[in-house]
Scaffold this active site. Structure first.
Site, short mmCIF file in Angstrom:
data_model
loop_
_atom_site.label_atom_id
_atom_site.label_comp_id
_atom_site.label_asym_id
_atom_site.label_seq_id
_atom_site.Cartn_x
_atom_site.Cartn_y
_atom_site.Cartn_z
N HIS A 54 0.75 4.48 4.17
CA HIS A 54 0.05 5.16 3.07
C HIS A 54 0.49 6.62 2.96
O HIS A 54 0.82 7.11 1.87
CB HIS A 54 -1.47 5.12 3.29
CG HIS A 54 -2.04 3.75 3.28
ND1 HIS A 54 -3.38 3.51 3.55
CD2 HIS A 54 -1.49 2.54 3.03
CE1 HIS A 54 -3.61 2.22 3.47
NE2 HIS A 54 -2.48 1.60 3.16
N SER B 259 0.80 -1.22 0.00
CA SER B 259 0.00 0.00 0.00
C SER B 259 0.84 1.27 0.00
O SER B 259 0.49 2.25 -0.66
CB SER B 259 -0.94 0.01 1.20
OG SER B 259 -1.82 -1.10 1.15
#
Length: 305
Positions: A201, A146
């Site tokens: 992220h 991610s």
């Protein structure tokens, strides 16, 4: 089965298809982990599977990380669960193609790796410095691409903020709004069960934004990665690395007239108004996707003048 291996081998023998190679590499690791899980579960040796995963996951505890420093790299090639890898690879396919179209495969791979590394470093830094995370330090690990994917998403949105994707049930949406939504969702989940993943992220997003902004100023963050890649290529092939000049990916400012690297050292001339008019006419008749790579690059170049 043989044809599948032949297809995969064929993809890895091609150039300028980094998106496909990264997806295949992630899928290979995912399938390997599943097979090991099945084997060790049926053999009633779950401790062996857990040992394998310890060698791949990035531990939040810094002392544990020092005993397994390679996990800073391996963690973002490991996924747990089909939905986890599905949405990450789908995002890589969508947004990675945009970046690869304009910047080339080498820079896409560099951004992917830097985003994953940046996510892991911020994860380690926050979990070992903020009191909020201290209670979960020993039990928390990081897996998944991610952080690397967010670097690709923000990189694409920073490079081409007004490029549109057709979103099911919504319609065309500009990249900058998709990227903004991704960041907002991750920030809203910084406090919660997957705080570590959302930290990655945010770090990946910052890397993606900084990578493109720096590149527009003529500074390529991926240079060390290109050098490492070239070193190992020469080491294993034993041949000089002959590079074929490729078309430059974009022009940005007068200070940095075009993106270049050792393997991308020729530029597309600045298009004149007649060329731009012809490209715009083609878009109005057949849509943006009908443009060739060179036409897309010329259009982007013109937009930066």
């Amino acid at each position: 089965m043989g044809s599948i291996f032949d297809d995969v081998k064929g993809e890895f023998s091609k150039t300028n298809n980094a998106v496909v190679k990264l997806i295949l590499l992630n899928l290979f690791v995912f399938v390997t982990v599943i097979v090991l899980y099945i084997i060790f579960t049926f053999g009633q040796y779950p401790v062996y599977y857990e040992w394998v995963m310890e060698q791949l996951r990035l531990p939040a505890d810094f002392d544990a990380f020092l005993h397994r420093p390679w996990t800073l790299l391996t963690n973002f090639f490991v996924h747990q669960g089909p939905f986890h890898i599905f949405f990450n690879m789908l995002s890589l396919y969508w947004f990675g193609q945009v970046l690869e179209e304009y910047l080339g495969s080498r820079r896409l791979v560099a951004l992917y790796l830097l985003g994953g590394l940046g996510g892991g470093l911020l994860f380690l830094a926050l979990y070992n410095t903020l009191p909020y995370f201290q209670g979960e330090l020993a039990s928390t690990t990081l897996v998944g691409a991610s952080g690397a994917i967010f670097a690709v998403i923000l990189g694409a949105a920073t490079l081409l903020p007004d490029h549109t994707f057709f979103v099911f049930l919504i319609g065309p949406v500009r990249l900058k709004y998709i990227a903004a939504l991704c960041i907002i969702i991750s920030m809203a989940q910084l406090v919660g069960p997957n705080a570590g993943g959302n930290v990655a992220h945010i770090a990946g997003a910052m890397v993606g934004f900084g990578f493109i902004k720096s590149l527009k100023k003529g500074h390529d963050w991926g240079t060390p990665i290109y050098a490492i890649n070239d070193f190992f290529r020469k080491l294993f092939t034993g041949k000089p690395n002959v590079t074929i000049p490729q078309r430059a990916r974009a022009t940005t400012t007068s200070a940095a007239r075009h993106f270049t690297s050792s393997s991308e050292n020729s530029a597309i001339l600045i298009p004149n108004q007649d060329e731009i008019d012809a490209i715009l006419d083609k878009i109005s008749k057949s849509g943006y996707e009908s443009l060739t790579r060179e036409e897309k690059q010329k259009l982007y170049k013109a937009s930066q003048q």
